[in-house]
Design a protein around this motif. Sequence first.
Motif, PDB file in Angstrom:
ATOM      1  N   LEU A  42     -62.410-116.973 -37.572  1.00 26.78           N
ATOM      2  CA  LEU A  42     -62.664-117.287 -36.304  1.00 26.78           C
ATOM      3  C   LEU A  42     -62.269-116.107 -35.359  1.00 26.78           C
ATOM      4  CD1 LEU A  42     -63.016-119.307 -34.064  1.00 26.78           C
ATOM      5  CD2 LEU A  42     -60.782-120.023 -34.337  1.00 26.78           C
ATOM      6  N   ALA A  43     -61.341-115.321 -35.715  1.00 24.83           N
ATOM      7  CA  ALA A  43     -60.817-114.456 -34.898  1.00 24.83           C
ATOM      8  C   ALA A  43     -62.076-113.190 -34.946  1.00 24.83           C
ATOM      9  CB  ALA A  43     -59.463-113.739 -35.478  1.00 24.83           C
ATOM     10  N   GLY A  44     -62.583-112.894 -36.036  1.00 23.88           N
ATOM     11  CA  GLY A  44     -63.780-112.141 -36.190  1.00 23.88           C
ATOM     12  C   GLY A  44     -64.771-112.384 -35.680  1.00 23.88           C
ATOM     13  N   LEU A  45     -65.048-113.516 -35.538  1.00 28.14           N
ATOM     14  CA  LEU A  45     -66.386-114.181 -34.741  1.00 28.14           C
ATOM     15  C   LEU A  45     -66.249-114.080 -33.519  1.00 28.14           C
ATOM     16  CD1 LEU A  45     -68.973-115.800 -35.305  1.00 28.14           C
ATOM     17  CD2 LEU A  45     -67.708-117.879 -34.800  1.00 28.14           C
ATOM     18  N   VAL A  46     -64.915-114.249 -32.762  1.00 32.60           N
ATOM     19  CA  VAL A  46     -64.922-113.911 -31.394  1.00 32.60           C
ATOM     20  C   VAL A  46     -64.810-112.530 -31.149  1.00 32.60           C
ATOM     21  CG1 VAL A  46     -62.956-114.017 -29.532  1.00 32.60           C
ATOM     22  CG2 VAL A  46     -63.380-115.884 -31.067  1.00 32.60           C
ATOM     23  N   PHE A  47     -64.268-111.618 -31.912  1.00 32.05           N
ATOM     24  CA  PHE A  47     -64.476-110.355 -31.830  1.00 32.05           C
ATOM     25  C   PHE A  47     -65.917-109.763 -31.877  1.00 32.05           C
ATOM     26  CE2 PHE A  47     -64.289-105.781 -33.224  1.00 32.05           C
ATOM     27  CZ  PHE A  47     -63.741-105.249 -32.440  1.00 32.05           C
ATOM     28  N   TRP A  48     -66.580-110.281 -32.742  1.00 32.29           N
ATOM     29  CA  TRP A  48     -67.908-109.650 -33.092  1.00 32.29           C
ATOM     30  C   TRP A  48     -68.737-110.050 -31.863  1.00 32.29           C
ATOM     31  CZ3 TRP A  48     -72.315-113.099 -33.163  1.00 32.29           C
ATOM     32  CH2 TRP A  48     -73.550-112.321 -33.141  1.00 32.29           C
ATOM     33  N   TYR A  49     -68.599-111.268 -31.478  1.00 32.05           N
ATOM     34  CA  TYR A  49     -69.493-111.757 -30.221  1.00 32.05           C
ATOM     35  C   TYR A  49     -69.127-110.941 -28.969  1.00 32.05           C
ATOM     36  CZ  TYR A  49     -71.911-114.337 -26.687  1.00 32.05           C
ATOM     37  OH  TYR A  49     -72.695-114.773 -25.573  1.00 32.05           O
ATOM     38  N   LEU A  50     -67.911-110.968 -28.618  1.00 35.42           N
ATOM     39  CA  LEU A  50     -67.363-110.097 -27.409  1.00 35.42           C
ATOM     40  C   LEU A  50     -67.861-108.439 -27.708  1.00 35.42           C
ATOM     41  CD1 LEU A  50     -64.154-111.742 -26.583  1.00 35.42           C
ATOM     42  CD2 LEU A  50     -66.309-112.143 -25.543  1.00 35.42           C
ATOM     43  N   ARG A  51     -67.849-108.107 -28.834  1.00 33.78           N
ATOM     44  CA  ARG A  51     -68.135-106.739 -29.072  1.00 33.78           C
ATOM     45  C   ARG A  51     -69.659-106.479 -28.831  1.00 33.78           C
ATOM     46  NH1 ARG A  51     -69.232-102.329 -28.274  1.00 33.78           N
ATOM     47  NH2 ARG A  51     -69.536-100.470 -29.895  1.00 33.78           N
ATOM     48  N   SER A  52     -70.581-107.226 -29.516  1.00 30.33           N
ATOM     49  CA  SER A  52     -71.784-107.146 -29.343  1.00 30.33           C
ATOM     50  C   SER A  52     -72.441-107.600 -27.973  1.00 30.33           C
ATOM     51  CB  SER A  52     -72.450-108.179 -30.399  1.00 30.33           C
ATOM     52  OG  SER A  52     -72.045-107.975 -31.582  1.00 30.33           O
ATOM     53  N   TYR A  53     -71.850-108.398 -27.207  1.00 26.77           N
ATOM     54  CA  TYR A  53     -72.274-108.840 -26.110  1.00 26.77           C
ATOM     55  C   TYR A  53     -71.353-108.443 -24.819  1.00 26.77           C
ATOM     56  CZ  TYR A  53     -75.796-110.627 -29.079  1.00 26.77           C
ATOM     57  OH  TYR A  53     -76.833-110.660 -30.133  1.00 26.77           O
ATOM     58  N   ALA A  54     -70.368-108.080 -25.241  1.00 32.94           N
ATOM     59  CA  ALA A  54     -69.478-107.754 -23.515  1.00 32.94           C
ATOM     60  C   ALA A  54     -69.237-106.254 -23.845  1.00 32.94           C
ATOM     61  CB  ALA A  54     -68.306-108.616 -23.601  1.00 32.94           C
ATOM     62  N   SER A  55     -67.970-106.001 -24.509  1.00 36.34           N
ATOM     63  CA  SER A  55     -67.430-104.680 -24.679  1.00 36.34           C
ATOM     64  C   SER A  55     -66.400-104.486 -25.703  1.00 36.34           C
ATOM     65  CB  SER A  55     -66.825-104.189 -23.366  1.00 36.34           C
ATOM     66  OG  SER A  55     -65.771-104.708 -22.981  1.00 36.34           O
ATOM     67  N   TRP A  56     -66.125-103.171 -26.010  1.00 34.94           N
ATOM     68  CA  TRP A  56     -65.081-103.030 -27.120  1.00 34.94           C
ATOM     69  C   TRP A  56     -63.896-103.707 -26.565  1.00 34.94           C
ATOM     70  CZ3 TRP A  56     -65.024-101.822 -32.062  1.00 34.94           C
ATOM     71  CH2 TRP A  56     -63.827-101.286 -32.671  1.00 34.94           C
ATOM     72  N   SER A  57     -63.463-103.549 -25.434  1.00 37.13           N
ATOM     73  CA  SER A  57     -62.082-103.674 -24.945  1.00 37.13           C
ATOM     74  C   SER A  57     -62.181-105.467 -24.784  1.00 37.13           C
ATOM     75  CB  SER A  57     -61.796-103.077 -23.515  1.00 37.13           C
ATOM     76  OG  SER A  57     -62.817-103.406 -22.647  1.00 37.13           O
ATOM     77  N   ALA A  58     -63.225-105.852 -24.195  1.00 35.39           N
ATOM     78  CA  ALA A  58     -63.295-107.469 -24.334  1.00 35.39           C
ATOM     79  C   ALA A  58     -63.123-107.981 -25.592  1.00 35.39           C
ATOM     80  CB  ALA A  58     -64.680-107.840 -23.607  1.00 35.39           C
ATOM     81  N   ALA A  59     -63.648-107.494 -26.608  1.00 32.17           N
ATOM     82  CA  ALA A  59     -63.569-107.705 -28.138  1.00 32.17           C
ATOM     83  C   ALA A  59     -61.934-107.690 -28.453  1.00 32.17           C
ATOM     84  CB  ALA A  59     -64.465-107.068 -29.001  1.00 32.17           C
ATOM     85  N   CYS A  60     -61.417-106.567 -28.185  1.00 36.99           N
ATOM     86  CA  CYS A  60     -59.956-106.557 -28.557  1.00 36.99           C
ATOM     87  C   CYS A  60     -59.136-107.362 -27.873  1.00 36.99           C
ATOM     88  CB  CYS A  60     -59.551-105.142 -28.369  1.00 36.99           C
ATOM     89  SG  CYS A  60     -60.433-103.814 -29.536  1.00 36.99           S
TER      90      CYS A  60
END
Length: 176
Positions: A42-60
């Motif tokens: 679940l944490a990885g899915l949230v990270f992947w989506y935010l990294r792919s469609y927002a930004s690295w900092s948003a994902a973190c």
Amino acid sequence: GDWSHPDYPLMLPGSFAWAWIITGRETLITPIVVSLGFSLSLAGLVFWYLRSYASWSAACLGSAFLMTVSMWRFWSTTLYADIPLTFFMTAAGIFLVLSLRLRNQILLIPAGLFAGLSLWTKDEGLLFSSWLLLLAALTQWRMTKDLKTAARAVSGYLAALMIPLLAVILIKGFLG
């Protein structure tokens, strides 16, 4: 977990049992590994989506925020179906959003599969799957302005949803 809980269609106990069959014995670590897997996924899915469609900092920030939520940490260790349910609902929602964002109706198939797995995980998935179907149909109709095209697009969602839905109906109808 409480194996006799009436709104759990045996997804988690089934996962534990399959792991025990594969290893050839019952182990106490199996439920912990399954729960940890869903929590980290679940944490990885949230990270992947935010990294792919927002930004690295948003994902973190987003995944770090998720992992600091006390209820997420609590339910991650209890072996109840709330974290897997959340994982499947999140995955279904992400695939629906991606299908709309990318205008790729094929992505409604994994959205339907994950929505169906949320239903297989816990009864709350039935309401979620129904609302997601309605949302997918309305947004497809709004984008195309054609009822047939919208229905054809949503048919992939429904087809993928049917497999877990029928399994739950069989279990609840004949074993419940």
